[in-house]
Motif scaffolding. Structure first.
Motif, PDB file in Angstrom:
ATOM      1  N   UNK B  35       0.845  -1.186   0.000  1.00 33.31           N
ATOM      2  CA  UNK B  35       0.000   0.000   0.000  1.00 33.31           C
ATOM      3  C   UNK B  35       0.884   1.240   0.000  1.00 33.31           C
ATOM      4  N   UNK B  45      -4.008   0.490  -2.508  1.00 34.58           N
ATOM      5  CA  UNK B  45      -3.337  -0.763  -2.812  1.00 34.58           C
ATOM      6  C   UNK B  45      -2.558  -0.641  -4.120  1.00 34.58           C
ATOM      7  N   UNK B  48      -0.752  -6.813  -5.011  1.00 34.07           N
ATOM      8  CA  UNK B  48      -0.923  -7.833  -4.001  1.00 34.07           C
ATOM      9  C   UNK B  48      -0.564  -9.198  -4.569  1.00 34.07           C
ATOM     10  N   UNK B  56      -0.768  -9.606  -8.543  1.00 27.11           N
ATOM     11  CA  UNK B  56      -1.807  -8.915  -9.311  1.00 27.11           C
ATOM     12  C   UNK B  56      -1.805  -7.439  -8.952  1.00 27.11           C
ATOM     13  N   UNK B  57      -2.313  -6.627  -9.871  1.00 28.37           N
ATOM     14  CA  UNK B  57      -2.308  -5.179  -9.673  1.00 28.37           C
ATOM     15  C   UNK B  57      -3.424  -4.762  -8.740  1.00 28.37           C
ATOM     16  N   UNK B  58      -3.139  -3.704  -7.976  1.00 26.44           N
ATOM     17  CA  UNK B  58      -4.157  -3.068  -7.165  1.00 26.44           C
ATOM     18  C   UNK B  58      -4.673  -1.824  -7.864  1.00 26.44           C
ATOM     19  N   UNK B  59      -4.998  -0.811  -7.094  1.00 23.72           N
ATOM     20  CA  UNK B  59      -5.570   0.414  -7.654  1.00 23.72           C
ATOM     21  C   UNK B  59      -4.550   1.298  -8.339  1.00 23.72           C
TER      22      UNK B  59
END
Lengths: 113, 112
Positions: B35, B45, B48, B56-59
């Motif tokens: 984060x 995020x 993760x 995998x991608x966050x925001x």
């Protein structure tokens, strides 16, 4: 042990309705209360609330924290089908050398056309 | 039991430099997260991972890369640092999705 309880666990509404999601918490060294929206992947951050009584708004979503009664609500007005998701509430504990984020079980919101 | 550890605690980078933020956990957690927290804002995020070899991608993944070769380690790589990446970076781990996440102490990064 920290605890976060959300209600209701699930909710079905029609487009255009207004919904209120509830979150109560017991967090030992409470720092903040966070709301997330989770669709298919990891949670997406919505709000972080640290002070009591100050409403945070983002478009049709708003949230407020009551530190005396240890709860928060998330309001969504004029709901749309794209609001269908699991909404997670989490309490951030800042005790010790590390932070800890405890999640509730979530509220599954389904918005029907 | 160390929990989640992060290094370094502080770092100043020049624009265009690269660096790797280290994160390790000893709780045998499958889920790990990165984060960032900008001043006065909540946690966002970046990336993760649900287990070794899976990320995998966050925001907000742009400008960052991750790898997860072991259960314990989840480094975050910044390529071509930009002032917009000035932030506090938190690594976290959990035993599953939507359950308690344990955070590291954070890395305060300044890009000048």
């Amino acid at each position: 042990e920290d605890k976060v309880v959300q209600s209701p666990l699930s909710l079905v509404v029609h487009e255009g309705d207004t919904v209120t999601l509830n979150c109560s918490y017991e967090v030992t060294n409470f720092r903040s209360l966070l709301w997330y929206k989770q669709e298919k992947k990891a949670p997406t951050f919505l709000f972080m609330l640290t002070s009591s009584g100050i409403e945070k708004k983002s478009g049709r979503l708003s949230s407020i924290l009551d530190k005396k009664e240890l709860f928060s609500i998330l309001n969504i007005t004029a709901t749309q089908t794209g609001d269908s998701a699991v909404y997670l509430c989490a309490g951030l504990d800042s005790g010790g050398s590390n932070y800890k984020l405890t999640f509730g079980k979530g509220t599954l919101l389904t918005v029907n056309p | 039991n160390a929990g989640v550890t992060q290094t370094p605690k502080f770092r100043i980078l020049k624009i265009g430099q690269s660096m790797t933020l280290q994160c390790a956990q000893d709780m045998n957690h499958n889920y790990m997260y990165w984060y960032r927290q900008d001043p006065g804002m909540g946690l966002k995020l970046i990336y993760y991972s649900v287990g070794a070899g899976i990320t995998d991608k966050g925001e907000v993944p742009n400008g960052y890369n991750v790898s997860r070769s072991t259960t314990e380690d989840f480094p975050l790589r910044l390529e071509l640092a930009a002032p917009s990446q000035t932030s506090v970076y938190f690594c976290a781990s959990s035993g599953g999705q939507g359950v308690t996440q344990y955070f590291g102490p954070g890395t305060r990064l300044t890009v000048l």
